[in-house]
Design a protein around this motif. Sequence first.
Motif, PDB file in Angstrom:
ATOM      1  N   GLY A  11       0.844  -1.243  -0.047  1.00  6.98           N
ATOM      2  CA  GLY A  11       0.073  -0.191  -0.160  1.00  6.98           C
ATOM      3  C   GLY A  11       0.787   1.381  -0.089  1.00  6.98           C
ATOM      4  N   ASP A  12       0.096   2.264   0.403  1.00  6.96           N
ATOM      5  CA  ASP A  12       0.952   3.657   0.391  1.00  6.96           C
ATOM      6  C   ASP A  12       1.987   3.585   1.576  1.00  6.96           C
ATOM      7  OD1 ASP A  12      -0.832   4.511  -1.668  1.00  6.96           O
ATOM      8  OD2 ASP A  12      -2.236   5.368  -0.481  1.00  6.96           O
ATOM      9  N   GLU A  13       2.719   4.615   1.410  1.00  6.45           N
ATOM     10  CA  GLU A  13       3.708   5.062   2.794  1.00  6.45           C
ATOM     11  C   GLU A  13       2.603   5.685   3.602  1.00  6.45           C
ATOM     12  OE1 GLU A  13       6.832   5.274   4.931  1.00  6.45           O
ATOM     13  OE2 GLU A  13       7.006   4.202   2.955  1.00  6.45           O
ATOM     14  N   MET A  14       2.630   5.013   4.793  1.00  5.33           N
ATOM     15  CA  MET A  14       1.590   5.346   6.017  1.00  5.33           C
ATOM     16  C   MET A  14       2.576   6.697   6.754  1.00  5.33           C
ATOM     17  SD  MET A  14      -1.019   4.138   5.078  1.00  5.33           S
ATOM     18  CE  MET A  14      -1.612   2.918   4.487  1.00  5.33           C
ATOM     19  N   PRO A  15       1.505   7.733   7.102  1.00  3.90           N
ATOM     20  CA  PRO A  15       2.381   8.517   8.177  1.00  3.90           C
ATOM     21  C   PRO A  15       2.363   7.938   9.433  1.00  3.90           C
ATOM     22  CG  PRO A  15       0.236   9.388   7.498  1.00  3.90           C
ATOM     23  CD  PRO A  15       0.541   8.006   6.968  1.00  3.90           C
ATOM     24  N   SER A  16       3.418   8.514  10.352  1.00  6.53           N
ATOM     25  CA  SER A  16       3.362   8.229  12.017  1.00  6.53           C
ATOM     26  C   SER A  16       2.101   8.831  12.145  1.00  6.53           C
ATOM     27  CB  SER A  16       4.481   8.561  12.449  1.00  6.53           C
ATOM     28  OG  SER A  16       4.589   9.726  12.396  1.00  6.53           O
ATOM     29  N   GLU A  17       1.697   8.472  13.558  1.00  4.97           N
ATOM     30  CA  GLU A  17       0.519   8.962  14.169  1.00  4.97           C
ATOM     31  C   GLU A  17       0.952  10.491  14.346  1.00  4.97           C
ATOM     32  OE1 GLU A  17      -0.559   7.063  17.834  1.00  4.97           O
ATOM     33  OE2 GLU A  17      -0.914   5.207  16.662  1.00  4.97           O
ATOM     34  N   THR A  18       2.059  10.907  14.719  1.00  3.22           N
ATOM     35  CA  THR A  18       2.451  12.251  14.823  1.00  3.22           C
ATOM     36  C   THR A  18       2.364  13.097  13.694  1.00  3.22           C
ATOM     37  OG1 THR A  18       3.936  11.435  16.710  1.00  3.22           O
ATOM     38  CG2 THR A  18       4.182  13.824  15.871  1.00  3.22           C
ATOM     39  N   GLU A  19       2.960  12.504  12.595  1.00  2.00           N
ATOM     40  CA  GLU A  19       3.011  13.193  11.356  1.00  2.00           C
ATOM     41  C   GLU A  19       1.481  13.304  10.880  1.00  2.00           C
ATOM     42  OE1 GLU A  19       6.983  11.180   9.418  1.00  2.00           O
ATOM     43  OE2 GLU A  19       4.946  10.369   9.020  1.00  2.00           O
TER      44      GLU A  19
END
Length: 187
Positions: free
Chosen positions: A121-129
Amino acid sequence: MSALSRPYTRAYRWGLAAVLVVGAGACSSFDQATKGAADFITLYRPEVVQGNFVSKEQVAVLQPGMTRLQVRDILGTPLLSSLFHHDRWDYVFTMKRQGVDFQHYRLTAYFKDDVLERFEGDEMPSETEFVQRIGGDRTYKVPNLEATEEQLAKFPPAAASAPLAAASAAMAPSRAAGSYPPLEPAR
């Protein structure tokens, strides 16, 4: 038509043509300033959030060989689970919010014999991002969730567990484990 009404009709047509030309020209110059003015005039635009947000931290925990239950515990229930693609779960997240860029993320998990074979899938952001992206102009500081040794020393373990043990003993059932009352009264 009489000869008297023709000049007014001709003037009306020229005026209408001028308004259309100016209007078409105004449409092409719809830039950020006019968009900001239009957003200011717009009273309410609903926020649309669909799907499951999957963070980079959650994806890092996934490993091939996990069961469907383990994957569901980590990622949540999939947004799409097709009868025609039984061995595939799709996690899709979209968010459209006023003043924030459109957010769209996708992750697909593939199973073989109810065991995770692979995911992509896509590059997921971290929760903070992700919080920073949806916060708009505001910035958020994520609090530190770890206690220091000095902070933990304020709570002695024996004193803290004694009231908890007494409370759990008071709430414990008096019957033996596995012994349940009858469902129907005796006859």
